[in-house]
Scaffold this active site. Structure first.
Site, PDB file in Angstrom:
ATOM      1  N   LEU A  47       0.868  -1.173   0.000  1.00 26.31           N
ATOM      2  CA  LEU A  47       0.000   0.000   0.000  1.00 26.31           C
ATOM      3  C   LEU A  47       0.906   1.225   0.000  1.00 26.31           C
ATOM      4  O   LEU A  47       1.899   1.264   0.728  1.00 26.31           O
ATOM      5  CB  LEU A  47      -0.889   0.021   1.248  1.00 26.31           C
ATOM      6  CG  LEU A  47      -2.213  -0.734   1.218  1.00 26.31           C
ATOM      7  CD1 LEU A  47      -2.881  -0.658   2.589  1.00 26.31           C
ATOM      8  CD2 LEU A  47      -3.145  -0.181   0.158  1.00 26.31           C
ATOM      9  N   ASP A  48       0.573   2.225  -0.805  1.00 25.04           N
ATOM     10  CA  ASP A  48       1.356   3.456  -0.826  1.00 25.04           C
ATOM     11  C   ASP A  48       1.376   4.097   0.561  1.00 25.04           C
ATOM     12  O   ASP A  48       0.431   3.919   1.343  1.00 25.04           O
ATOM     13  CB  ASP A  48       0.757   4.457  -1.816  1.00 25.04           C
ATOM     14  CG  ASP A  48       0.854   3.979  -3.260  1.00 25.04           C
ATOM     15  OD1 ASP A  48       1.730   3.139  -3.544  1.00 25.04           O
ATOM     16  OD2 ASP A  48       0.054   4.450  -4.091  1.00 25.04           O
ATOM     17  N   PRO A  49       2.426   4.863   0.893  1.00 27.29           N
ATOM     18  CA  PRO A  49       2.439   5.582   2.177  1.00 27.29           C
ATOM     19  C   PRO A  49       1.196   6.445   2.375  1.00 27.29           C
ATOM     20  O   PRO A  49       0.704   6.586   3.497  1.00 27.29           O
ATOM     21  CB  PRO A  49       3.708   6.442   2.081  1.00 27.29           C
ATOM     22  CG  PRO A  49       4.615   5.651   1.191  1.00 27.29           C
ATOM     23  CD  PRO A  49       3.697   5.020   0.165  1.00 27.29           C
ATOM     24  N   ALA A  51      -1.750   5.719   1.508  1.00 31.92           N
ATOM     25  CA  ALA A  51      -2.930   4.879   1.722  1.00 31.92           C
ATOM     26  C   ALA A  51      -2.995   4.344   3.146  1.00 31.92           C
ATOM     27  O   ALA A  51      -1.981   4.143   3.810  1.00 31.92           O
ATOM     28  CB  ALA A  51      -2.931   3.719   0.736  1.00 31.92           C
ATOM     29  N   ARG A 181      -4.431   5.060  -8.426  1.00 33.78           N
ATOM     30  CA  ARG A 181      -3.913   6.352  -8.895  1.00 33.78           C
ATOM     31  C   ARG A 181      -4.107   6.504 -10.402  1.00 33.78           C
ATOM     32  O   ARG A 181      -4.508   7.565 -10.887  1.00 33.78           O
ATOM     33  CB  ARG A 181      -2.429   6.474  -8.534  1.00 33.78           C
ATOM     34  CG  ARG A 181      -2.181   6.780  -7.066  1.00 33.78           C
ATOM     35  CD  ARG A 181      -0.695   6.840  -6.760  1.00 33.78           C
ATOM     36  NE  ARG A 181      -0.046   5.541  -6.908  1.00 33.78           N
ATOM     37  CZ  ARG A 181       1.138   5.350  -7.468  1.00 33.78           C
ATOM     38  NH1 ARG A 181       1.797   6.382  -7.982  1.00 33.78           N
ATOM     39  NH2 ARG A 181       1.676   4.146  -7.525  1.00 33.78           N
TER      40      ARG A 181
END
EC number: 5.4.99.25
Length: 305
Positions: A47-49, A51, A181
């Site tokens: 998971l992206d930072p 998120a 995204r």
């Protein structure tokens, strides 16, 4: 004086973390691993930072099945900021272009059907995908842009939850490998105003939902009160992510041979596909695949938990 090496614990299971904002998935994993003092650990997809939300963390024997969770469908809620595009397609990047927002709810609703079902996505440069062994995001930070092959993904559900000013809140059910995204950026281009992800929350990963998660703060408090072993109560069984698979229960005789790598027969086996297996005492002992001759071939075996 030589530093004493910390002896890690052999613990197995899955902890469902509500990943906090600002953490990389690996940073969150290593923090929980430290709280457990676990010997072996792995997560089931980054998971992206930016998120938050459902991040299954696998420990010990459960790491053998993390790939199956990685391959599972996911659900998200995201807040799209309309009118701007950024280098990263989220709020952490630099603004590339600003355009007026002249669309409303009806326009957004009309655009969404174009992104439901099987669609093609070009992965973003700021991603963990690799080119010649180098993560794309490292190339992007160095100012390089390389060609990326389009990927087919499935958007099973895409709904507009709210529309206020120049933002739109969306709910998405999607297949593995979907970049939210990119989805938001593509929707923005369809609307003619551009868009980026301002907020992102994963609400489901495979069978796991937000209601089942625990926060890092809760884990830290339990650890502070009772140490590593107190955190064990948050561990779910290693096969928790496979509960929708057919279950076979082997006899003591069949379990012995199967655990030694021998395919065995099971009268109640399906005709094909993957199965999870318990021994005669109801302990999960691994996963198998139904072979052409009907026998169950072992694929991943575990030690008794």
């Amino acid at each position: 004086m030589a530093q004493v090496k910390r002896i890690r614990r052999n613990v197995s299971g899955i902890i469902l973390l509500d990943k906090p904002l600002g953490f990389t998935s690996n940073a969150a994993l290593q923090k929980v691993r430290w709280l457990l003092n676990a010997e072996k650990a792995g997560h089931t997809g980054s998971l992206d930072p930016l998120a938050t939300g459902v991040l299954p963390l696998c420990f010990g024997e459960a790491t053998k099945f993390s790939q199956y969770l990685l391959d599972s469908d996911k659900s998200y809620e995201t807040l799209a900021q309309l009118g701007k595009t950024t280098t990263t397609a989220d709020s952490e990047g630099e603004v590339l272009l600003t355009r007026p927002v002249t669309v409303g709810r009806d326009d957004i609703e009309a655009a969404l059907p174009h992104f439901r079902g099987q669609i093609s996505q070009i992965p973003p440069m700021y991603s963990a995908l690799k080119r010649d062994g180098q993560p794309l995001y490292k190339l992007a930070r160095a100012g390089e842009v390389v060609e990326r092959e389009p990927r087919s993904v499935t958007i099973a559900r895409l709904e507009l939850l709210a529309c206020e000013g120049d933002t739109a809140r969306l709910s998405v059910d999607c297949s593995k490998g979907t970049y939210i995204r990119t989805l938001v950026e593509d929707i923005g281009e369809k609307l003619g105003c551009g868009a980026y992800v301002a907020e992102l929350r994963r609400t489901q990963a495979g069978p796991f939902t937000l209601a089942q998660t625990v926060t890092l703060e809760e884990l830290e408090q339990v650890h502070a009160d009772g140490g590593n072993e107190a955190v064990d109560r948050f561990l779910m069984p290693s096969d928790s992510g496979l509960l929708d698979w057919p279950l076979l229960k082997f006899s003591e005789h069949s379990s012995f041979y199967w655990l030694h790598g021998q395919p065995v027969r099971a009268p109640d086996a399906p005709k094909f596909g993957m199965v999870r297996v318990q021994d005669h005492e109801g302990r999960f002992i691994g996963i198998g695949e139904v072979a052409e001759d009907g026998r169950i071939a072992p694929r991943r075996l575990i030690r008794s938990e």
